[in-house]
Write an enzyme that holds these catalytic residues in place. Structure first.
Site, PDB file in Angstrom:
ATOM      1  N   GLY A  91       0.808  -1.169  -0.069  1.00  0.00           N
ATOM      2  CA  GLY A  91      -0.066   0.047   0.029  1.00  0.00           C
ATOM      3  C   GLY A  91       0.697   1.335  -0.132  1.00  0.00           C
ATOM      4  CB  SER A 123       4.583  -3.462  -2.029  1.00  0.00           C
ATOM      5  OG  SER A 123       4.612  -2.206  -2.704  1.00  0.00           O
ATOM      6  CB  ALA A 124       4.289  -0.501   2.008  1.00  0.00           C
TER       7      ALA A 124
END
Length: 237
Positions: A91, A123-124
């Site tokens: 996110g 990802s994040a």
């Protein structure tokens, strides 16, 4: 021994949600955890934490793991203290880190991951185990107390890496962005991970998982390939 999975993304190409990730997740969780604590803090911006949990839960159940989100717990620190393993979704990295600090779990996660609790992040969720989040691709839509992150991996990663520029794009390429970063931070190392690729950190080493190679960006513009399937010392980056 540290057991950390840093995934570039929740999808690879046109595959379904986490469809490509089963073997990668098993590399860290199999035989080490049956129940995992999900941290949805990078999401919950344009959709709810409940919705995020409902996206992730079926995949982990299919892999053989029971998943519950941290937002159901009144005490986030107690949830982390009691967790068998932690999973952090993607996110916005700035929102993720800000919410982690607000929940008081950054230092606690550092302690537990250094002690060997398994961790999966994409990802994040991969950015946040680095020393800082300064090589994320995200917009700073909030301002965390600091850009310093969990810091259990001694180098930076750049997820969702794609080389070059799309036709008609006149901004900087990812290579140019990372060259700028290293020009200002010459003593740091950055590993770029394309879609579908993950780094499995085990102890003081890491192994590249997935179809493609990872890339080690160094000061001065040098880029070294780290072949898929190969293992390297964390201190070598």
């Amino acid at each position: 021994m540290k057991q950390i999975l840093m995934m570039s993304s929740s999808r690879k190409g046109v595959s379904g949600y986490l469809e490509h990730a089963e073997d990668q997740v098993h590399a860290v969780l199999k035989g080490r955890a049956k129940r995992v604590l999900f941290v949805p803090y990078a999401g919950g911006i344009t959709f709810s934490f409940d919705e995020y949990e409902s996206r992730v839960k079926p995949s982990f159940e299919r892999f053989g793991y029971e998943l519950t989100s941290i937002h159901h717990h009144k005490d986030a620190r107690a949830a982390v203290e009691q967790a068998e393993a932690v999973v952090v979704g993607g996110g916005n990295t700035f929102v993720l880190l800000d919410r982690m600090y607000n929940a008081g779990i950054v230092g606690l996660l550092r302690e537990r991951l250094n002690a060997g609790m398994p961790y999966v992040g994409w990802s994040a969720g991969a950015n946040v185990v680095c020393p800082t989040i300064r090589t994320t691709n995200d917009m700073p839509i909030v301002e965390p107390p600091t850009l310093k992150a969990i810091g259990v991996v001694p180098f930076q990663v750049n997820p969702h890496f794609i080389s070059g520029k799309p036709s008609g794009h006149n901004g900087e390429s990812r290579e140019e962005r990372l060259a700028e970063y290293l020009a200002i931070n010459p003593d740091e190392g950055v590993v770029a991970i394309p879609e579908g690729v993950a780094l499995h950190v085990h102890g003081d080493s890491a192994t590249v998982l997935g179809e493609f190679d990872a890339l080690h960006f160094r000061q001065g513009g040098a880029v070294d390939k780290i072949a898929t399937g190969s293992t390297f010392a964390l201190a070598s980056i």
